[in-house]
Motif scaffolding. Sequence first.
Motif, mmCIF file in Angstrom:
data_model
loop_
_atom_site.group_PDB
_atom_site.id
_atom_site.type_symbol
_atom_site.label_atom_id
_atom_site.label_comp_id
_atom_site.label_asym_id
_atom_site.label_seq_id
_atom_site.Cartn_x
_atom_site.Cartn_y
_atom_site.Cartn_z
ATOM 1 N N TRP A 179 0.837 -1.207 0.000
ATOM 2 C CA TRP A 179 0.000 0.000 0.000
ATOM 3 C C TRP A 179 0.865 1.248 0.000
ATOM 4 O O TRP A 179 0.535 2.241 -0.641
ATOM 5 C CB TRP A 179 -0.892 0.020 1.244
ATOM 6 N N GLY A 183 0.756 2.184 -3.769
ATOM 7 C CA GLY A 183 -0.552 2.834 -3.725
ATOM 8 C C GLY A 183 -1.598 2.004 -3.004
ATOM 9 O O GLY A 183 -1.645 0.779 -3.157
ATOM 10 N N PRO A 185 -5.417 0.623 -1.996
ATOM 11 C CA PRO A 185 -6.567 0.229 -2.823
ATOM 12 C C PRO A 185 -7.637 1.324 -2.839
ATOM 13 O O PRO A 185 -7.590 2.282 -2.059
ATOM 14 C CB PRO A 185 -7.073 -1.045 -2.130
ATOM 15 N N ASP A 186 -8.603 1.155 -3.720
ATOM 16 C CA ASP A 186 -9.704 2.109 -3.809
ATOM 17 C C ASP A 186 -10.385 2.249 -2.452
ATOM 18 O O ASP A 186 -10.524 1.281 -1.704
ATOM 19 C CB ASP A 186 -10.729 1.639 -4.851
ATOM 20 N N ASN A 187 -10.818 3.458 -2.157
ATOM 21 C CA ASN A 187 -11.554 3.798 -0.925
ATOM 22 C C ASN A 187 -10.679 3.911 0.315
ATOM 23 O O ASN A 187 -11.174 4.221 1.400
ATOM 24 C CB ASN A 187 -12.687 2.796 -0.643
ATOM 25 N N GLU A 189 -7.468 5.916 1.943
ATOM 26 C CA GLU A 189 -6.556 7.053 1.847
ATOM 27 C C GLU A 189 -5.544 6.952 2.989
ATOM 28 O O GLU A 189 -5.925 6.913 4.165
ATOM 29 C CB GLU A 189 -7.320 8.372 1.957
ATOM 30 N N TRP A 235 -11.042 5.472 5.593
ATOM 31 C CA TRP A 235 -11.854 4.639 4.697
ATOM 32 C C TRP A 235 -13.103 5.405 4.294
ATOM 33 O O TRP A 235 -13.901 5.796 5.140
ATOM 34 C CB TRP A 235 -12.235 3.330 5.371
ATOM 35 N N GLN A 236 -13.241 5.606 2.973
ATOM 36 C CA GLN A 236 -14.349 6.384 2.424
ATOM 37 C C GLN A 236 -14.487 7.676 3.232
ATOM 38 O O GLN A 236 -13.531 8.356 3.524
ATOM 39 C CB GLN A 236 -15.623 5.533 2.429
ATOM 40 N N TYR A 291 -15.057 -5.236 3.478
ATOM 41 C CA TYR A 291 -14.198 -4.645 2.445
ATOM 42 C C TYR A 291 -12.745 -5.093 2.637
ATOM 43 O O TYR A 291 -12.070 -5.495 1.679
ATOM 44 C CB TYR A 291 -14.292 -3.123 2.499
ATOM 45 N N THR A 295 -10.739 -7.271 0.037
ATOM 46 C CA THR A 295 -9.583 -6.631 -0.605
ATOM 47 C C THR A 295 -8.291 -7.400 -0.345
ATOM 48 O O THR A 295 -7.455 -7.560 -1.237
ATOM 49 C CB THR A 295 -9.441 -5.179 -0.097
#
Length: 302
Positions: A179, A183, A185-187, A189, A235-236, A291, A295
């Motif tokens: 990570w 980078g 994963p989606d959602n 930060e 997360w989101q 999630y 993931t």
Amino acid sequence: MWFKNIKAYQLTQPLSLDDDDLQNALSEFTFRPCGSQDLNTMGFVPPLSAAGESTMMFHQVQQRYWITLKKQEKILPAAVINAELEEKVAQIEAETGSTVNKKAQSDLKQEIVTRLLPQAFTKNSYTHGFISLPDKMVVIDSSSDGKAEAFMAMIRKAISSLPVVPLSRRSLQGELTHWLTDGAPDNIELLEEAELKSTDDLESVIRCKNQPLDSEEIKLHLDSGKQVQKLGFAWQESLTAVIAEDGSFKRVKFTDRVKEETDDIPKDQVMARLDAEFALMSGELCQFLDYIRTTLKLNDDQ
């Protein structure tokens, strides 16, 4: 009712809970205060007891069962016991002229503990958790493996079975390092907080906070072979937390967007507010943990 630390487990077999049976089972292990010679006691209390005279030993929303374990322990400082023991040993040795051996000192120490226990103060602590049948999860508000295991052990005593494994049965340091290097994963930060550990015999540890994780300094540590042990993230628009390589989560904070959904409930309606908060929190946590499970492909470890 907002969990601050997460120990999560996956059910390995189907589990069914009947409300009446669960009420009776948990009631068999209702909390009782320490007696005069108890070092500690542990038992279940109604989760909504803060809202009044609730007698339900669990609170259920959409087949997510909130259960609360209360522990009471006597506070008997070791320094006090040892001071009395030292004084008693010195007195005996002065009177007899003989050295008090270790076995005799152990017996004297037990006598002191027995005498002081009825006078000791008590400390209460609570462990909250919930079983989500639709998500096949057990989620416990604890940063301690010991407290989480004690919580599940008491539930097993009550309902005979709670077949679970940790959310992650392997170290996640490889994924967390990925990570950081390639980078998130989606959602997800990444925030400016991490802990890195070397893989050599020295096991050197670097902890950073309020530090950009894409800085040259962090890159140098990663290039030297250090792996991520803990990583702060959002997360989101639902929560922030620190994920550890064992799959646990610390310093969980739900965003204002989530918490504001209960603002229309008057503060004096304590039970309604607790019910709404638990429904919101448990729903967000189950969605988030599913999630993470998907993931990181944690179901593949079953």
